[in-house]
Write a protein that holds these residues in place. Structure first.
Motif, PDB file in Angstrom:
ATOM      1  N   VAL A  88      44.678 104.504  38.072  1.00  0.00           N
ATOM      2  CA  VAL A  88      44.275 103.108  38.188  1.00  0.00           C
ATOM      3  C   VAL A  88      45.556 102.292  38.087  1.00  0.00           C
ATOM      4  CG1 VAL A  88      42.921 101.290  37.075  1.00  0.00           C
ATOM      5  CG2 VAL A  88      42.043 103.623  37.165  1.00  0.00           C
TER       6      VAL A  88
ATOM      7  N   LYS B 269      47.346  98.642  37.500  1.00  0.00           N
ATOM      8  CA  LYS B 269      47.059  97.327  36.914  1.00  0.00           C
ATOM      9  C   LYS B 269      48.341  96.539  36.705  1.00  0.00           C
ATOM     10  CE  LYS B 269      43.468  99.198  33.875  1.00  0.00           C
ATOM     11  NZ  LYS B 269      42.861  99.184  32.539  1.00  0.00           N
TER      12      LYS B 269
ATOM     13  N   VAL C 262      42.836  94.884  39.098  1.00  0.00           N
ATOM     14  CA  VAL C 262      42.837  96.329  38.882  1.00  0.00           C
ATOM     15  C   VAL C 262      42.375  97.063  40.136  1.00  0.00           C
ATOM     16  CG1 VAL C 262      41.784  98.179  37.509  1.00  0.00           C
ATOM     17  CG2 VAL C 262      42.376  96.003  36.423  1.00  0.00           C
TER      18      VAL C 262
ATOM     19  N   GLU D 171      47.442 104.112  34.964  1.00  0.00           N
ATOM     20  CA  GLU D 171      46.667 104.866  33.973  1.00  0.00           C
ATOM     21  C   GLU D 171      45.885 105.985  34.641  1.00  0.00           C
ATOM     22  OE1 GLU D 171      45.438 100.900  31.417  1.00  0.00           O
ATOM     23  OE2 GLU D 171      43.871 102.144  32.296  1.00  0.00           O
ATOM     24  N   GLU D 172      45.574 107.020  33.865  1.00  0.00           N
ATOM     25  CA  GLU D 172      44.669 108.049  34.400  1.00  0.00           C
ATOM     26  C   GLU D 172      43.312 107.389  34.655  1.00  0.00           C
ATOM     27  OE1 GLU D 172      42.690 110.886  31.601  1.00  0.00           O
ATOM     28  OE2 GLU D 172      43.992 110.004  30.087  1.00  0.00           O
ATOM     29  N   LYS D 173      42.645 107.817  35.699  1.00  0.00           N
ATOM     30  CA  LYS D 173      41.325 107.274  36.007  1.00  0.00           C
ATOM     31  C   LYS D 173      40.272 107.944  35.110  1.00  0.00           C
ATOM     32  CE  LYS D 173      37.772 106.990  39.465  1.00  0.00           C
ATOM     33  NZ  LYS D 173      37.312 107.299  40.820  1.00  0.00           N
ATOM     34  N   LEU D 174      39.503 107.105  34.430  1.00  0.00           N
ATOM     35  CA  LEU D 174      38.467 107.618  33.538  1.00  0.00           C
ATOM     36  C   LEU D 174      37.137 107.666  34.265  1.00  0.00           C
ATOM     37  CD1 LEU D 174      39.489 105.363  30.541  1.00  0.00           C
ATOM     38  CD2 LEU D 174      39.872 107.825  30.705  1.00  0.00           C
TER      39      LEU D 174
ATOM     40  N   GLU E 178      30.763 102.378  31.609  1.00  0.00           N
ATOM     41  CA  GLU E 178      31.521 101.363  30.870  1.00  0.00           C
ATOM     42  C   GLU E 178      30.631 100.668  29.859  1.00  0.00           C
ATOM     43  OE1 GLU E 178      33.957  98.684  33.288  1.00  0.00           O
ATOM     44  OE2 GLU E 178      33.924 100.266  34.791  1.00  0.00           O
TER      45      GLU E 178
ATOM     46  N   LYS F 168      30.786  94.507  36.821  1.00  0.00           N
ATOM     47  CA  LYS F 168      31.911  93.733  37.345  1.00  0.00           C
ATOM     48  C   LYS F 168      31.902  93.590  38.862  1.00  0.00           C
ATOM     49  CE  LYS F 168      35.196  94.026  33.673  1.00  0.00           C
ATOM     50  NZ  LYS F 168      35.138  92.737  33.023  1.00  0.00           N
TER      51      LYS F 168
ATOM     52  N   GLN G 119      36.505  97.070  25.610  1.00  0.00           N
ATOM     53  CA  GLN G 119      35.821  97.655  26.766  1.00  0.00           C
ATOM     54  C   GLN G 119      36.193  99.133  26.811  1.00  0.00           C
ATOM     55  OE1 GLN G 119      36.978  96.378  30.622  1.00  0.00           O
ATOM     56  NE2 GLN G 119      35.097  97.085  31.572  1.00  0.00           N
TER      57      GLN G 119
ATOM     58  N   MET H  70      35.375 103.211  28.329  1.00  0.00           N
ATOM     59  CA  MET H  70      34.694 104.110  29.246  1.00  0.00           C
ATOM     60  C   MET H  70      34.089 105.186  28.352  1.00  0.00           C
ATOM     61  SD  MET H  70      34.150 104.435  32.497  1.00  0.00           S
ATOM     62  CE  MET H  70      35.478 104.013  33.620  1.00  0.00           C
TER      63      MET H  70
ATOM     64  N   ILE I 165      39.451 101.043  27.901  1.00  0.00           N
ATOM     65  CA  ILE I 165      39.830 100.465  29.198  1.00  0.00           C
ATOM     66  C   ILE I 165      40.689  99.233  28.940  1.00  0.00           C
ATOM     67  CG2 ILE I 165      39.019  99.335  31.305  1.00  0.00           C
ATOM     68  CD1 ILE I 165      36.573 101.095  31.242  1.00  0.00           C
ATOM     69  N   GLU I 166      40.180  98.341  28.109  1.00  0.00           N
ATOM     70  CA  GLU I 166      40.994  97.179  27.748  1.00  0.00           C
ATOM     71  C   GLU I 166      40.416  96.500  26.522  1.00  0.00           C
ATOM     72  OE1 GLU I 166      41.026  93.821  30.367  1.00  0.00           O
ATOM     73  OE2 GLU I 166      38.863  93.723  30.484  1.00  0.00           O
TER      74      GLU I 166
HETATM   75  P1  AMP Z   1      40.107  95.676  33.380  1.00  0.00           P
HETATM   76  O1  AMP Z   1      40.558  94.378  33.959  1.00  0.00           O
HETATM   77  O2  AMP Z   1      41.180  96.454  32.699  1.00  0.00           O
HETATM   78  O3  AMP Z   1      38.846  95.518  32.564  1.00  0.00           O
HETATM   79  O4  AMP Z   1      39.616  96.563  34.620  1.00  0.00           O
HETATM   80  C1  AMP Z   1      38.650  96.123  35.520  1.00  0.00           C
HETATM   81  C2  AMP Z   1      37.785  97.287  35.917  1.00  0.00           C
HETATM   82  O5  AMP Z   1      38.584  98.336  36.468  1.00  0.00           O
HETATM   83  C3  AMP Z   1      37.073  97.939  34.756  1.00  0.00           C
HETATM   84  O6  AMP Z   1      35.874  97.287  34.467  1.00  0.00           O
HETATM   85  C4  AMP Z   1      36.850  99.348  35.260  1.00  0.00           C
HETATM   86  O7  AMP Z   1      35.735  99.390  36.130  1.00  0.00           O
HETATM   87  C5  AMP Z   1      38.070  99.603  36.077  1.00  0.00           C
HETATM   88  N1  AMP Z   1      39.070 100.337  35.282  1.00  0.00           N
HETATM   89  C6  AMP Z   1      40.082  99.831  34.550  1.00  0.00           C
HETATM   90  N2  AMP Z   1      40.799 100.806  33.950  1.00  0.00           N
HETATM   91  C7  AMP Z   1      40.240 101.975  34.315  1.00  0.00           C
HETATM   92  C8  AMP Z   1      40.539 103.361  34.055  1.00  0.00           C
HETATM   93  N3  AMP Z   1      41.590 103.736  33.299  1.00  0.00           N
HETATM   94  N4  AMP Z   1      39.733 104.281  34.630  1.00  0.00           N
HETATM   95  C9  AMP Z   1      38.687 103.939  35.423  1.00  0.00           C
HETATM   96  N5  AMP Z   1      38.369 102.667  35.711  1.00  0.00           N
HETATM   97  C10 AMP Z   1      39.129 101.685  35.168  1.00  0.00           C
END
Ligand code: AMP
Length: 450
Positions: free
Chosen positions: A150, A152, A162, A196-199, A203, A225, A285, A287, A296-297
């Motif tokens: 992912v 960002k 993202v 980042e690694e994809k999770l 959520e 989202k 937030q 996963m 995630i954040e």
């Molecule tokens: P964020 O702004 O970091 O909340 O990211 C927005 C969206 O991207 C999240 O709601 C997730 O659907 C997706 N996302 C962010 N980070 C990851 C991750 N490491 N793995 C999988 N999906 C992610």
């Protein structure tokens, strides 16, 4: 409410539906509300004793308004004023504030700070990641993490910056192109990227009231989202969310919820060690993966829409909870929630997520919504001569509360029936078919089939 010796004057900063929910919860409690916002939100402007239309990131102006109004407490809704140092400005003027300092808010405003903190303090729920500040660093990062990543920007992008492997990115060229775009356009405010690694999983959101030391958790919520039904389309600020009467979600076990709360508690402790005491609502937030919740954040504030779920259910005195966050002791007996389900659906302008139809009039039949038993929270709209106009952002949040998610969803939908104009709604959110599909999907994740 007439002001009494027990009524506190509270400043609320921000003009979205989250802030309307904050204002409503305060108005139900022992507070007299003063508001600073940039748009004329009819719900906030009507409820506040005094309001002023100001740029919310203009720290001296907001502090001036706070002093002039004699507020005794302040809470900040959105992230931009936190990054601008508004909490610090208010505290420096002697106003207790239930929002984190600029330094503590780095848990949201800098994704590299957040990832580094989890790693440094060995907090659970961490993921593999790499920081990339130039195109030269991208190759080694991908060699280490693989392609299923992912991408960002490090800074704030309102949840829209993202890009995820397999959805927005399907080749190494896609990753390179997006990395180049972030670096050259400084998306998020700086030429820095987190890879980042994809999770894989479902959520979830957990929010907590924090007073620097303790975290007092709120019910879990699931946000959606993506702009379109079936979780398709571009990422948005959030299209709708739901919570269950037991504080969990259909696919979330209590032990997993508790693991999420523990991660948040460890983050608050870690921030204290970094001399960045965290006072205010904290949003985690996660996963939910096969190995439990992964981060995630974090957001240094309530979520939007998740604030509408939890604050609509709050039974205690919200002003006292806020005072407790600011002063260092959240009163647990006030941080109590009705054991009911909540469903929030956002009404947004047509085109939201790509190019919103801004400046369009929408008709909101407030009495009709109230007759259905639904709650109405105005978002980023502008009121002019008694009419309501869209902006480029979300317009109105409608909340249904009931014993079951199914019934709460029906109430929210009936409420939405009283709003008309060139609008878009994700009707699928919290419908039974969707919840059943999530349960099935999580079962597959747990079995390692996804
Ligand atoms: P964020 O702004 O970091 O909340 O990211 C927005 C969206 O991207 C999240 O709601 C997730 O659907 C997706 N996302 C962010 N980070 C990851 C991750 N490491 N793995 C999988 N999906 C992610």
């Amino acid at each position: 409410m007439p002001r009494t010796a027990l009524t506190m004057r509270v400043l609320v900063v921000g003009g979205g539906a989250r802030e309307h929910a904050i204002v409503s919860a305060l108005a139900r409690s022992s507070a007299e509300v003063y508001a600073c916002l940039k748009n004329r939100n009819p719900g906030i402007c009507r409820t506040a004793k005094v309001f002023e239309l100001i740029d919310e990131t203009n720290v001296p102006k907001v502090v001036d308004f706070a002093k002039k109004s004699g507020v005794e407490l302040a809470i900040i809704g959105p992230e931009a004023p936190l990054e601008a140092g508004l909490s610090d400005g208010l505290r420096a003027s002697g106003i207790p504030t239930s929002s984190p300092s600029r330094s503590a808010a780095r848990i949201e405003t800098s994704k590299s700070f957040m990832r580094d903190l989890l790693e440094k303090r060995k907090i659970k729920g961490a993921v593999k990641y790499a920081l990339v500040n130039s195109m030269d660093e991208l190759g080694p990062a991908l060699a280490r993490l693989g392609m299923e990543v992912v991408v960002k920007p490090v800074g704030l992008t309102g949840g829209k910056g993202v890009k995820v492997w397999g959805e927005h990115l399907t080749s190494v060229q896609d990753i390179e192109a997006y990395a180049k775009e972030i670096l050259s356009n400084k998306i998020g405010g700086s030429a820095s990227i987190v890879i980042e690694e994809k999770l894989v999983g479902e959520e979830i959101t957990i929010q907590a009231f924090c007073d620097g030391k303790r975290v007092v958790p709120m019910p879990a919520v699931q946000d959606h989202k993506r702009a379109y039904e079936g979780d398709k389309g571009p990422n948005t600020g959030g299209m709708g969310s739901y919570s269950q009467s037991d504080g969990l979600l259909p696919f979330l076990k209590r032990s997993e919820y508790e693991a999420g709360v523990e991660i948040m508690s460890d983050v608050v402790k870690a921030l204290r060690k970094e001399d960045a005491e965290y006072r205010g609502p904290l949003y985690g937030q996660f996963m939910l993966t096969r190995e439990g919740p992964k981060v995630i954040e974090f957001n240094a504030r309530f979520g939007d829409p998740e604030a509408m779920n939890v604050l609509s259910l709050l039974k205690g005195d919200f002003a006292k909870v806020c005072e407790g966050m600011a002063s260092g002791k959240v009163p647990k007996n006030e941080a109590v929630f009705a054991p009911q389900a909540s469903v929030c659906k956002y009404v947004v302008p047509e085109g939201y997520g790509t190019k919103s139809l801004a400046g369009e009039e929408i008709k909101v039949d407030e009495q009709g919504i109230a007759r259905e038993g639904a709650l109405l929270y105005y978002a980023n709209v502008n009121e002019k001569d008694g009419r309501v106009y869209t902006t480029s952002s979300r317009s109105v949040g409608i909340v249904g509360i009931s014993g079951s998610v199914e019934e709460a969803e029906r109430i929210a939908e009936k409420g939405i029936g009283h709003i008309s104009g060139r609008i878009h709604v994700r009707h699928d959110i919290a419908k039974k078919e969707m919840l059943d599909a999530k349960v099935r999907r999580m079962e597959m994740v747990r079995r390692g089939e996804l």
